[in-house]
Design a protein around this motif. Structure first.
Motif, PDB file in Angstrom:
ATOM      1  N   GLY A 165       0.819  -0.996  -5.779  1.00 23.32           N
ATOM      2  CA  GLY A 165       0.092  -0.689  -4.554  1.00 23.32           C
ATOM      3  C   GLY A 165      -0.884  -1.767  -4.152  1.00 23.32           C
ATOM      4  N   TRP A 182       7.335   3.170  -0.287  1.00 26.42           N
ATOM      5  CA  TRP A 182       8.022   4.357  -0.818  1.00 26.42           C
ATOM      6  C   TRP A 182       9.523   4.161  -0.820  1.00 26.42           C
ATOM      7  CZ3 TRP A 182       4.889   7.465  -3.292  1.00 26.42           C
ATOM      8  CH2 TRP A 182       3.550   7.546  -2.905  1.00 26.42           C
ATOM      9  N   PHE A 220       0.824  -1.199   0.000  1.00 25.98           N
ATOM     10  CA  PHE A 220       0.000   0.000   0.000  1.00 25.98           C
ATOM     11  C   PHE A 220       0.869   1.266   0.000  1.00 25.98           C
ATOM     12  CE2 PHE A 220      -3.249   2.563   2.593  1.00 25.98           C
ATOM     13  CZ  PHE A 220      -3.997   2.863   1.484  1.00 25.98           C
ATOM     14  N   PHE A 221       0.508   2.213  -0.848  1.00 26.74           N
ATOM     15  CA  PHE A 221       1.220   3.495  -0.875  1.00 26.74           C
ATOM     16  C   PHE A 221       0.432   4.531  -0.095  1.00 26.74           C
ATOM     17  CE2 PHE A 221       3.327   1.485  -4.438  1.00 26.74           C
ATOM     18  CZ  PHE A 221       4.621   1.974  -4.340  1.00 26.74           C
ATOM     19  N   SER A 222       0.854   4.753   1.130  1.00 30.17           N
ATOM     20  CA  SER A 222       0.214   5.793   1.935  1.00 30.17           C
ATOM     21  C   SER A 222       1.219   6.201   3.005  1.00 30.17           C
ATOM     22  CB  SER A 222      -1.091   5.266   2.535  1.00 30.17           C
ATOM     23  OG  SER A 222      -1.674   6.264   3.357  1.00 30.17           O
TER      24      SER A 222
END
Lengths: 490, 490
Positions: free
Chosen positions: B185, B168, B160-162
């Motif tokens: 993601g 990242w 997940f990209f958050s």
């Protein structure tokens, strides 16, 4: 004037204007449009030559159309090159997987893989080169500067980070702008609530997302008794769906958040997609023509229409070496103008943004309905007068499809003495349309000359379901449908 | 030897080794460990000085402890500086929002905002500087090179990209490595199924995610009758939870995907978190000591244990100017060694990865249970012999907590003539523990000397619920608990 001479252009990644400077590249942004054309033509010729030499897809397509890069001597020659459709790109990728024969760089130079989610079938693959990615970042930073963003501003990016290129384009621009990027993303349960908390905690200067997500965020904030004005946002910029350019929606967002609301976005394939973007004056999206060349075209001939007229944007990359798009047909509907903007930039503008589709597909009770299919069906019926209108409404949760069809002058004459004739015609139309569309419409037979004559197919559809109509009510034109796939904003 | 002389170090973003070169920086990676120490000491002194001059948090903390940067003359002096705990960071951020007084750069130089999701209360904010972000990318690229990744390899990033910095960090490293990054993601419904399709379509060289997600992906692939070997992956690297370093789990992933499985990861706060990472030889995570200095310490004294011993990693940044962590206590449990690795790198290693926690918090039927609380409670009870063991098991869906407590020699003597005495003691223990823990344990009273004596608290807990135990069954040591919050791998 950065990046003028050479092609592909190379930008200085360390360049930054003085913070109080209005323009990133003053000369490029404010030169007389006629002078800019020479600059655009040089880039167009280089792009077309690049594609011709490296892409069998373009070479074959142009050869079939009888055009050659040498034919591109003036800007006016561009429309001799046939438009590219999204369907064509999908077919090319299916025949030559995964990315088709229009990737014009060495595979080793690919920096990023993205794509469309492919809800309507096979997804589209984007392969973006390393140098292109840097140019995209530079272009977006420059345009975000025009929105009023500055180094050190914190930018909260609220859209999903995955295939969707919107979030990534905003991030790349923010990084190049030397902003503090907060790529918050979306997608997981409870994340909007977390967004409310983080916005309160960090108080970013700017927000990027879709208009419908901003309105959803405001609802979640309200449910937590949080006033979105307490986020302290100064600028909210949007893409991914119409809305931010529609006066009513813009007003609503600006009132709720107390921040300036700016519209942007062309197409994912056209990344740097910010080449359509408003400046801080918010008088409609500028077409940053030296980044991506956009012509608003007649949707039948694909020749540019005059300023002031309505048409569909046809885009051509000027800085892309990987998957350059040359005359990509958007299918969107807009009107362009070259009236000056207060900001002093000499780019044309889309004063009301993108507000419709030329292919006017509608989704009614889950079925895809093309007015062209309605037209084809009606034309097989004796007694149809040739003009029709589609009206879609929603009574509570149920969509209603009304087809208003004119009958012929012949029917009008005979109906005077045979009153059952119109009833029989109506039933025949309803039966044939039901068979074709898969859903049952209400048909109304109208006397010849009753319906408004329209320039484009889209004008034949009145979709009263979406909020866009309410938002457009104050505008000077009759309401239109939103772009295909634009989420509702209830 | 890049980046040696100056501090903060500056790396050449254009540097790349020849593709057949094993090491990114041959000299730095293969020098005798003793020689490296001088290099590390110089960076340590610069980091400590940087923090002292810019961070009231560190200045106050060290002043209270009676230490000063001048005291750091040899590596052996480092443990005079008190460890920093995560709780301390959270308290500091709460007192000085949003990021605490250990952000040692100008706010205008912040490039990225990330954080922890804050499931246990207030989240932690990470503010990472622009130059740090470049150094992180360089460090990760270098370590990914050691994993066998090369320019042009496509890397599929499946997490997940958050807020979560794992995705990242992998992306930043992949970009710097000149890989083709595919930041796919996670998070939306149906996305694992889409991942299966895109992996088949694009056939990346590498995969990044968590071990449990890789196993989930394999299940979804199987449900689609797709063999994960058809993805054509060569390298899969992991972080975020234990698993990739556990022989059984590693074997399973390698069999399913036909790719090499590599473990990596320290802590989000310690980004570049890849400073713990396996090389292509997969003999346990190297400690890339010239990037982040790690000492495996006695969890009571926080002094380094000898190679071959077990302890908890205490990390110190050597290249971070924003939020530098100096002696951050991980609370993880591991064993380190300086036995040579086939790869020729002279870094110490964690031959079995990170396999437990020193604070041994357990979640039992939704309640947080600390063995220390069990110990505290037992010690209030007359007749407790001083040694105990906690055994957690799961019968079907229900957790079972068994507390084995030795009774005192005095009780043993008296119980010979008063058989009810043990029953009464058992009931008293159960009642007090239930009041403290909020759940009812099964208490077993054991004769003095029955239970094994352990070095650390963690040894007092046998958690038979997780699959890690099965995976560890072949190893030379008895089973341990996984790290706190590590998702199950069923």
């Amino acid at each position: 004037m950065n990046g003028t001479a050479a092609w592909p252009p190379v930008y200085d990644d360390e360049y930054l204007p003085a913070p109080d400077q209005r323009y990133w590249f003053p000369e490029r942004e404010t030169m007389p449009a006629g002078e800019r054309d020479a600059f655009i033509l040089a880039r167009l010729r280089a792009t077309v030559r690049w594609a011709w030499e490296r892409s069998p897809f373009y070479r074959e397509k142009w050869t079939r159309a009888g055009v050659h890069p040498d034919h591109l001597r003036r800007l006016e020659d561009l429309h001799r090159f046939p438009v590219v459709t999204k369907e064509e790109l999908r077919a090319e990728q299916a025949a030559h997987p995964p990315a088709g024969r229009y990737v014009c760089i060495d595979p080793a130079d690919v920096a990023r893989v993205h794509g469309t989610s492919g809800t309507t079938g096979k997804p589209t693959v984007f392969l973006i080169g390393r140098d292109d990615w840097r140019r995209i970042a530079n272009a977006h930073a420059r345009i975000m500067w025009g929105m009023g963003l500055r180094p050190g501003d914190m930018i909260f990016i609220a859209s999903f980070f995955s295939l969707y290129i919107g979030s990534w384009g905003a991030l790349a621009g923010g990084e190049r702008l030397r902003a503090a990027c907060f790529p918050f993303g979306a997608g997981q349960p409870g994340q909007t609530l977390r967004a409310v908390r983080w916005l309160l905690e960090t108080r970013p200067a700017a927000f990027y997302g879709t208009p419908s997500y901003a309105l959803h965020l405001a609802e979640v904030a309200a449910s937590e008794r949080v006033d979105p004005r307490d986020f302290g946002l100064r600028v909210m910029f949007f893409s991914g769906e119409p809305g931010a350019g529609i006066p009513g929606t813009r007003r609503r967002i600006e009132e709720i958040f107390g921040a300036a609301c700016l519209d942007s976005g062309s197409m994912a394939e056209m990344t740097p997609w910010m080449s359509n973007a408003e400046c801080a004056c918010r008088s409609g999206m500028h077409l940053w023509q030296d980044v991506v060349y956009c012509q608003v075209c007649d949707p039948r001939t694909f020749e540019p229409v005059r300023y002031g007229r309505e048409g569909t944007p046809v885009y051509t990359h000027l800085e892309r070496t990987s998957q350059p798009m040359i005359r990509l047909l958007s299918g969107d509907l807009t009107r362009w103008t070259d009236d000056p903007c207060e900001c002093g930039r000499t780019y044309p503008r889309l004063p009301r943004g993108i507000y419709g589709r030329i292919d006017d597909m509608c989704i009614i009770r889950g079925a895809n309905v093309y007015p062209s299919a309605i037209e084809d069906t009606l034309r097989t019926i004796d007694g149809f007068g040739g003009e029709f209108q589609v009206v879609i409404s929603r009574e509570r949760a149920m969509d209603e499809l009304v087809v208003r069809a004119e009958y012929s002058a012949e029917v009008a004459r005979r109906a005077a003495t045979a009153p059952d004739l119109l009833q029989a015609l109506r039933e025949r139309m309803a039966a044939r349309l039901t068979a074709t569309l898969g859903i049952r419409p209400i048909v109304r037979c109208e006397p010849p000359g009753t319906l408004p004559r329209t320039e484009f197919k889209a004008r034949r559809v009145l979709d009263n379901r979406a909020l866009y109509e309410t938002a457009l009510a104050g505008a000077d034109d009759p309401p239109r449908r939103p772009g295909r796939g634009a989420p509702g904003q209830a």
